[in-house]
Design an enzyme around this catalytic site. Sequence first.
Site, mmCIF file in Angstrom:
data_model
loop_
_atom_site.group_PDB
_atom_site.id
_atom_site.type_symbol
_atom_site.label_atom_id
_atom_site.label_comp_id
_atom_site.label_asym_id
_atom_site.label_seq_id
_atom_site.Cartn_x
_atom_site.Cartn_y
_atom_site.Cartn_z
ATOM 1 N N HIS A 66 0.846 -1.209 0.000
ATOM 2 C CA HIS A 66 0.000 0.000 0.000
ATOM 3 C C HIS A 66 0.868 1.240 0.000
ATOM 4 O O HIS A 66 2.057 1.206 0.317
ATOM 5 C CB HIS A 66 -0.963 0.005 1.199
ATOM 6 N N CYS A 120 3.952 5.213 5.557
ATOM 7 C CA CYS A 120 3.988 3.989 6.370
ATOM 8 C C CYS A 120 5.413 3.439 6.348
ATOM 9 O O CYS A 120 6.122 3.590 5.351
ATOM 10 C CB CYS A 120 3.031 2.949 5.770
ATOM 11 N N GLN A 138 -7.151 -2.634 9.713
ATOM 12 C CA GLN A 138 -8.391 -1.903 9.983
ATOM 13 C C GLN A 138 -9.447 -2.347 8.974
ATOM 14 O O GLN A 138 -9.109 -2.660 7.831
ATOM 15 C CB GLN A 138 -8.121 -0.395 9.883
ATOM 16 N N SER A 161 -5.789 5.683 9.762
ATOM 17 C CA SER A 161 -4.362 5.986 9.526
ATOM 18 C C SER A 161 -4.193 7.090 8.495
ATOM 19 O O SER A 161 -3.228 7.857 8.541
ATOM 20 C CB SER A 161 -3.634 4.731 9.033
ATOM 21 N N HIS A 164 -5.197 5.486 1.615
ATOM 22 C CA HIS A 164 -4.342 4.430 1.070
ATOM 23 C C HIS A 164 -4.706 4.098 -0.378
ATOM 24 O O HIS A 164 -5.870 4.221 -0.778
ATOM 25 C CB HIS A 164 -4.529 3.105 1.837
HETATM 26 N N1 LIG Z 1 1.012 -7.148 9.214
HETATM 27 C C1 LIG Z 1 0.352 -6.676 10.299
HETATM 28 N N2 LIG Z 1 -0.634 -7.338 10.839
HETATM 29 N N3 LIG Z 1 0.812 -5.511 10.829
HETATM 30 C C2 LIG Z 1 0.039 -4.775 11.807
HETATM 31 C C3 LIG Z 1 -0.870 -3.819 11.053
HETATM 32 C C4 LIG Z 1 -1.742 -3.073 12.036
HETATM 33 C C5 LIG Z 1 -2.956 -2.533 11.293
HETATM 34 N N4 LIG Z 1 -2.554 -1.470 10.370
HETATM 35 C C6 LIG Z 1 -3.466 -1.051 9.440
HETATM 36 O O1 LIG Z 1 -4.596 -1.465 9.410
HETATM 37 C C7 LIG Z 1 -3.005 -0.038 8.408
HETATM 38 C C8 LIG Z 1 -3.183 -0.632 7.024
HETATM 39 C C9 LIG Z 1 -1.832 -1.185 6.646
HETATM 40 C C10 LIG Z 1 -0.782 -0.433 7.476
HETATM 41 C C11 LIG Z 1 -1.569 0.285 8.505
HETATM 42 C C12 LIG Z 1 -1.154 1.204 9.420
HETATM 43 C C13 LIG Z 1 0.233 1.585 9.803
HETATM 44 C C14 LIG Z 1 0.574 3.028 9.449
HETATM 45 O O2 LIG Z 1 -0.407 3.842 10.028
HETATM 46 P P1 LIG Z 1 -0.408 4.178 11.615
HETATM 47 O O3 LIG Z 1 -0.404 2.858 12.341
HETATM 48 O O4 LIG Z 1 0.796 5.040 11.910
HETATM 49 O O5 LIG Z 1 -1.711 4.918 11.761
HETATM 50 N N5 LIG Z 1 1.265 0.738 9.363
HETATM 51 C C15 LIG Z 1 1.445 -0.409 10.030
HETATM 52 O O6 LIG Z 1 0.640 -0.880 10.805
HETATM 53 C C16 LIG Z 1 2.755 -1.097 9.738
HETATM 54 N N6 LIG Z 1 3.155 -1.886 10.905
HETATM 55 C C17 LIG Z 1 2.539 -2.004 8.558
HETATM 56 C C18 LIG Z 1 3.777 -2.744 8.173
HETATM 57 C C19 LIG Z 1 4.989 -2.036 8.030
HETATM 58 C C20 LIG Z 1 6.132 -2.732 7.638
HETATM 59 C C21 LIG Z 1 6.071 -4.100 7.391
HETATM 60 C C22 LIG Z 1 4.859 -4.776 7.530
HETATM 61 C C23 LIG Z 1 3.699 -4.104 7.928
HETATM 62 C C24 LIG Z 1 -3.976 -2.052 12.267
HETATM 63 N N7 LIG Z 1 -4.873 -2.952 12.636
HETATM 64 O O7 LIG Z 1 -3.960 -0.898 12.628
#
Ligand SMILES: N=C(N)NCCC[C@H](NC(=O)[C@@H]1CCC/C1=C\[C@H](COP(=O)(O)O)NC(=O)[C@@H](N)Cc1ccccc1)C(N)=O
Length: 170
Positions: A66, A120, A138, A161, A164
């Site tokens: 994304h 991100c 989310q 967040s 996207h």
């Molecule tokens: N692989 C998983 N399960 N990782 C946990 C994801 C948690 C999830 N995140 C989201 O839903 C959004 C959509 C994608 C990225 C994201 C948000 C944020 C940026 O937004 P912010 O939190 O500052 O608001 N980036 C992340 O989380 C990063 N760790 C994603 C990532 C980065 C590097 C490698 C792999 C994954 C949530 N339930 O909040």
Amino acid sequence: GLPPNWEVRHSQSKNLPYYFNAAEKNSRWEPPAGTDTEKLKLYMAKYHSGSLVAEGAQPGKIRAAHLLVKHKESRRPSSWREAEITRSKDDAWKIIQGYEQQIKGGKVALGELALTESDCSSARKRGDLGYFGRGDMQKEFEDAAFALKPGEISGVVDTASGLHLIERFV
Ligand SMILES: N=C(N)NCCC[C@H](NC(=O)[C@@H]1CCC/C1=C\[C@H](COP(=O)(O)O)NC(=O)[C@@H](N)Cc1ccccc1)C(N)=O
């Protein structure tokens, strides 16, 4: 290829290949020193042809990348790109719609743009989030990602967040 006296056998119990030395009558799981791993990988791929799934793929999981454009109403208005993100949500919409046009117009790949523009931490991996299942992301993000066919790119997806664009790989 393997060094002399070594051969690959198959463990039925573990459904895994192992290495057997007929002269020394010993066996091991890892390939002996001097094994030509490139050929070995080819052999493994042939051996498992059809049953070898992309590493990490598990049923019900998908893999996507994304590009995230945050704004001042984001739940965490900060990123590796900008310590304090102050752009308005309207401005974020204009920015990400511009990216969407560039990507869908074939001017640039989503991953290429994510490298420099995504708010991100996955930016350094061209936005690649790896494999994830339902319940990890989310809801709006999850629904949009799972609705895509592999290879498709979403429209703008609005989450807490930020905004996207999602590209589904698997
Ligand atoms: N692989 C998983 N399960 N990782 C946990 C994801 C948690 C999830 N995140 C989201 O839903 C959004 C959509 C994608 C990225 C994201 C948000 C944020 C940026 O937004 P912010 O939190 O500052 O608001 N980036 C992340 O989380 C990063 N760790 C994603 C990532 C980065 C590097 C490698 C792999 C994954 C949530 N339930 O909040």
